[in-house]
Design a protein around this motif. Structure first.
Motif, PDB file in Angstrom:
ATOM      1  N   VAL A 237       0.845  -1.201   0.000  1.00 51.89           N
ATOM      2  CA  VAL A 237       0.000   0.000   0.000  1.00 51.89           C
ATOM      3  C   VAL A 237       0.877   1.246   0.000  1.00 51.89           C
ATOM      4  O   VAL A 237       0.673   2.172  -0.795  1.00 51.89           O
ATOM      5  CB  VAL A 237      -0.956   0.011   1.218  1.00 51.89           C
TER       6      VAL A 237
ATOM      7  N   ARG B  17       2.297   7.395  -6.147  1.00 53.64           N
ATOM      8  CA  ARG B  17       1.249   8.359  -6.499  1.00 53.64           C
ATOM      9  C   ARG B  17       1.586   9.761  -5.998  1.00 53.64           C
ATOM     10  O   ARG B  17       1.394  10.746  -6.714  1.00 53.64           O
ATOM     11  CB  ARG B  17      -0.089   7.905  -5.919  1.00 53.64           C
TER      12      ARG B  17
ATOM     13  N   HIS C 185      -6.119  -1.159  -2.893  1.00 47.50           N
ATOM     14  CA  HIS C 185      -5.500  -2.368  -2.326  1.00 47.50           C
ATOM     15  C   HIS C 185      -6.493  -3.171  -1.488  1.00 47.50           C
ATOM     16  O   HIS C 185      -6.103  -4.151  -0.851  1.00 47.50           O
ATOM     17  CB  HIS C 185      -4.258  -1.992  -1.507  1.00 47.50           C
TER      18      HIS C 185
ATOM     19  N   GLU D 105      -7.597   6.711  -1.778  1.00 50.69           N
ATOM     20  CA  GLU D 105      -7.663   6.016  -3.071  1.00 50.69           C
ATOM     21  C   GLU D 105      -6.741   4.799  -3.089  1.00 50.69           C
ATOM     22  O   GLU D 105      -7.114   3.744  -3.619  1.00 50.69           O
ATOM     23  CB  GLU D 105      -7.280   6.979  -4.197  1.00 50.69           C
ATOM     24  N   THR D 106      -5.572   4.948  -2.509  1.00 52.97           N
ATOM     25  CA  THR D 106      -4.605   3.851  -2.498  1.00 52.97           C
ATOM     26  C   THR D 106      -5.086   2.710  -1.616  1.00 52.97           C
ATOM     27  O   THR D 106      -5.004   1.536  -2.003  1.00 52.97           O
ATOM     28  CB  THR D 106      -3.219   4.351  -2.037  1.00 52.97           C
TER      29      THR D 106
ATOM     30  N   ASP E  36       2.847   1.908  -3.292  1.00 53.71           N
ATOM     31  CA  ASP E  36       1.942   2.478  -4.290  1.00 53.71           C
ATOM     32  C   ASP E  36       1.594   3.924  -3.919  1.00 53.71           C
ATOM     33  O   ASP E  36       1.611   4.824  -4.766  1.00 53.71           O
ATOM     34  CB  ASP E  36       0.674   1.614  -4.378  1.00 53.71           C
ATOM     35  N   PHE E  37       1.310   4.166  -2.653  1.00 50.37           N
ATOM     36  CA  PHE E  37       0.963   5.507  -2.183  1.00 50.37           C
ATOM     37  C   PHE E  37       2.065   6.502  -2.524  1.00 50.37           C
ATOM     38  O   PHE E  37       1.806   7.577  -3.079  1.00 50.37           O
ATOM     39  CB  PHE E  37       0.709   5.471  -0.673  1.00 50.37           C
TER      40      PHE E  37
END
Length: 132
Positions: free
Chosen positions: A20, A27, A97, A92-93, A23-24
């Motif tokens: 998570v 972004r 997930h 959103e992240t 990915d966060f």
């Protein structure tokens, strides 16, 4: 089992939380509104510190070894809208997930509780003028 330890396990443990946060930060670093705050920063280190923070928040036996939140953000003038943008990206992240809702709610609530340590901008929201 404590409620927070249950959240850590419900989240899928460290591997899921690392995914998570990786990915966060991908972004966040590329975001047009707040990405400039991260220019030149060590993404890997930020992920590790945020992971420590999240693990502790969710009940894992891990200590946060980073700077105090206010100190970590003091070199930037972070506006309320920018704080909100980071929160939106986090939401959103987490949703992407498929983190369970109780984990998302605890993480969001905790993030909001830190707002005053990150920004002095109380609202930072665009609001229509009042009719007074």
């Amino acid at each position: 089992m404590s409620d927070t330890k249950a959240l850590y396990e419900l989240a899928g443990g460290e591997p899921a939380l690392r995914a998570v946060l990786t990915d966060f930060y991908e972004r966040v670093f590329s975001d047009a509104m707040i990405g400039f705050f991260f220019a030149g920063k060590d993404k890997r280190r930020l992920i590790e510190k945020e992971l420590e923070f999240a693990l502790k928040l969710l009940g894992a036996p891990r200590e946060y070894t980073g700077k105090p939140i206010r100190e970590a953000h003091s070199s930037h003038r972070i506006m309320g809208g920018q704080f909100g943008r980071r929160l939106t990206i986090l939401k959103e992240t987490m949703a992407a997930h498929h983190l369970p809702q109780p984990v998302q709610e605890a993480w969001i609530e905790h993030t909001l509780s830190l707002r005053d340590q990150v920004t002095a901008d109380s609202l930072g929201e665009c609001r229509p003028p009042s009719d007074s």
